[in-house]
Design a protein around this motif. Sequence first.
Motif, mmCIF file in Angstrom:
data_model
loop_
_atom_site.group_PDB
_atom_site.id
_atom_site.type_symbol
_atom_site.label_atom_id
_atom_site.label_comp_id
_atom_site.label_asym_id
_atom_site.label_seq_id
_atom_site.Cartn_x
_atom_site.Cartn_y
_atom_site.Cartn_z
ATOM 1 N N ASN A 262 0.850 -1.190 0.000
ATOM 2 C CA ASN A 262 0.000 0.000 0.000
ATOM 3 C C ASN A 262 0.888 1.243 0.000
ATOM 4 N N SER A 263 1.565 1.439 -1.087
ATOM 5 C CA SER A 263 2.617 2.459 -1.179
ATOM 6 C C SER A 263 2.110 3.868 -0.882
ATOM 7 N N PHE A 264 2.976 4.644 -0.185
ATOM 8 C CA PHE A 264 2.646 6.045 0.125
ATOM 9 C C PHE A 264 3.359 7.008 -0.820
ATOM 10 N N CYS A 265 3.902 6.484 -1.931
ATOM 11 C CA CYS A 265 4.730 7.292 -2.835
ATOM 12 C C CYS A 265 4.009 8.517 -3.387
ATOM 13 N N GLY A 266 2.681 8.429 -3.520
ATOM 14 C CA GLY A 266 1.933 9.516 -4.141
ATOM 15 C C GLY A 266 2.027 10.846 -3.426
ATOM 16 N N THR A 267 2.392 10.816 -2.124
ATOM 17 C CA THR A 267 2.512 12.066 -1.366
ATOM 18 C C THR A 267 3.935 12.273 -0.838
ATOM 19 N N CYS A 268 4.903 11.543 -1.393
ATOM 20 C CA CYS A 268 6.264 11.588 -0.845
ATOM 21 C C CYS A 268 6.879 12.990 -0.943
ATOM 22 N N ASP A 269 7.375 13.472 0.190
ATOM 23 C CA ASP A 269 7.983 14.810 0.235
ATOM 24 C C ASP A 269 9.421 14.748 0.737
ATOM 25 N N ARG A 270 10.105 13.591 0.533
ATOM 26 C CA ARG A 270 11.428 13.367 1.099
ATOM 27 C C ARG A 270 12.521 13.340 0.037
ATOM 28 N N VAL A 271 13.706 13.795 0.448
ATOM 29 C CA VAL A 271 14.928 13.640 -0.337
ATOM 30 C C VAL A 271 16.036 13.217 0.620
ATOM 31 N N LEU A 273 20.465 12.515 1.423
ATOM 32 C CA LEU A 273 21.880 12.726 1.127
ATOM 33 C C LEU A 273 22.702 11.708 1.908
ATOM 34 N N THR A 274 23.623 11.011 1.219
ATOM 35 C CA THR A 274 24.486 10.062 1.912
ATOM 36 C C THR A 274 25.676 10.799 2.520
ATOM 37 N N ALA A 275 26.424 10.080 3.347
ATOM 38 C CA ALA A 275 27.545 10.686 4.071
ATOM 39 C C ALA A 275 28.665 11.148 3.155
ATOM 40 N N GLN A 276 28.733 10.589 1.940
ATOM 41 C CA GLN A 276 29.799 11.033 1.030
ATOM 42 C C GLN A 276 29.280 11.925 -0.100
ATOM 43 N N GLY A 277 28.044 12.420 0.073
ATOM 44 C CA GLY A 277 27.565 13.448 -0.842
ATOM 45 C C GLY A 277 26.745 12.982 -2.019
ATOM 46 N N GLU A 278 26.215 11.756 -1.972
ATOM 47 C CA GLU A 278 25.330 11.294 -3.037
ATOM 48 C C GLU A 278 23.888 11.616 -2.653
ATOM 49 N N PHE A 279 23.194 12.268 -3.553
ATOM 50 C CA PHE A 279 21.831 12.742 -3.297
ATOM 51 C C PHE A 279 20.843 11.840 -4.022
ATOM 52 N N TYR A 280 19.762 11.450 -3.328
ATOM 53 C CA TYR A 280 18.747 10.585 -3.924
ATOM 54 C C TYR A 280 17.369 11.211 -3.770
ATOM 55 N N ASN A 281 16.628 11.264 -4.873
ATOM 56 C CA ASN A 281 15.275 11.805 -4.828
ATOM 57 C C ASN A 281 14.261 10.767 -4.369
ATOM 58 N N CYS A 282 14.709 9.501 -4.218
ATOM 59 C CA CYS A 282 13.840 8.419 -3.782
ATOM 60 C C CYS A 282 14.694 7.346 -3.134
ATOM 61 N N LEU A 283 14.141 6.675 -2.142
ATOM 62 C CA LEU A 283 14.841 5.583 -1.478
ATOM 63 C C LEU A 283 15.244 4.502 -2.478
ATOM 64 N N PHE A 284 14.438 4.326 -3.528
ATOM 65 C CA PHE A 284 14.680 3.267 -4.517
ATOM 66 C C PHE A 284 15.197 3.826 -5.840
ATOM 67 N N ALA A 285 15.629 5.074 -5.849
ATOM 68 C CA ALA A 285 16.085 5.694 -7.094
ATOM 69 C C ALA A 285 17.186 4.863 -7.758
ATOM 70 N N PRO A 286 17.044 4.559 -9.048
ATOM 71 C CA PRO A 286 18.071 3.764 -9.731
ATOM 72 C C PRO A 286 19.389 4.508 -9.910
ATOM 73 N N GLN A 287 19.339 5.823 -9.793
ATOM 74 C CA GLN A 287 20.562 6.611 -9.957
ATOM 75 C C GLN A 287 20.511 7.838 -9.057
ATOM 76 N N GLY A 288 21.625 8.117 -8.396
ATOM 77 C CA GLY A 288 21.720 9.287 -7.540
ATOM 78 C C GLY A 288 22.458 10.417 -8.235
ATOM 79 N N LEU A 289 22.710 11.466 -7.476
ATOM 80 C CA LEU A 289 23.408 12.643 -7.982
ATOM 81 C C LEU A 289 24.576 12.927 -7.044
#
Length: 346
Positions: A262-271, A273-289
């Motif tokens: 029962n996914s809550f993705c439709g209202t997700c307001d989270r982003v 950042l990992t400890a070495q500076g990789e940014f993810y727009n989703c917990l399951f994002a296939p690619q970070g920044l």
Amino acid sequence: MNMMTELETNTRFVDQFGRNKCKLRISVTDRCNFKCVYCMPEHPEWMKKHDLLSFEELYQFCDFMVRHGIEFIRITGGEPLLRQGVVHFVAQLQQLKKLGLKRISMTTNAHYLKQYAQALKQAGLDDLNISLDSLDVQQFKQLTQKDLSPVLEGIQAAQAVGLPIKINSVLMKGMNEDQILPLARWSVQQKIILRFIEFMPLDGDRKWSSEHVVSEQQILEILNTEFAVTSQDASSVRSSSEPARQYFIDGHPIGIISTITNSFCGTCDRVRLTAQGEFYNCLFAPQGLNLKTEIKALNASEPLSELSLHAALSHYIWNKESGFHAIQQRLKNQPSRKISMHMIGG
């Protein structure tokens, strides 16, 4: 209007589905003293300490993000209390409350919480999420390779200093679903909010299977054998963008985070950042920044560094997928990155 003034008025980051981002999760370390099977690989390869962003760099990034709409910051890991200086970092973040930051939270396994609870309270931490997947001493040891008693002592210490607590329990079929009722009873006795979490594909060794998931419906059925279970509203929908669906057991609040069924993705307001500076727009994002260069430039107050960072984040966040199931479908027959919870935080 010059470029900087225009940037400052363009506060919030938003994705293509209109979801504003107001919650930032900062992982301060990938290291953890527990080896929970749903999180940690059998043989973890830790980030080198010199590759981690400094707390000064993390603070500058938080400052930037708060000025662009972030209202809630959660400090995660690994285990954040393993990184020396994290209490001072909590205290430093208080300065951002005058810019719009509302809450500073932390997720911890509570093993070291007994010695840090008072200091965290004094530093201004607003609340804690604590992982606790079993109250059975032997089972807890099997799940974490650590003893249960320091965790319970840490919870007591946090309660004693007045830190608000939520308990997170990840359920795995065949491993700890027998803890649903003991944990529920304990949460009622302790007057602590408990949240059961469906097992997600974030285990370090990628052994996850849907067969291991204890679903929201199964959890409710088990709770109903002992408690009067009611939803906190007519349809048990989530409150705003909260991940947990809210219920009462004999009048005591409880939550279920059902990402799989029962996914809550439709209202997700989270982003994130990992400890070495990789940014993810989703917990399951296939690619970070990878933002390490931009964040270091930000900390050094280099000209145009904010514009560069804003442009990179705006584009990446805008392209956030609709959610977990959309990502799973798109990558069905493709190799995806190895996602491990200990590196990206909860």
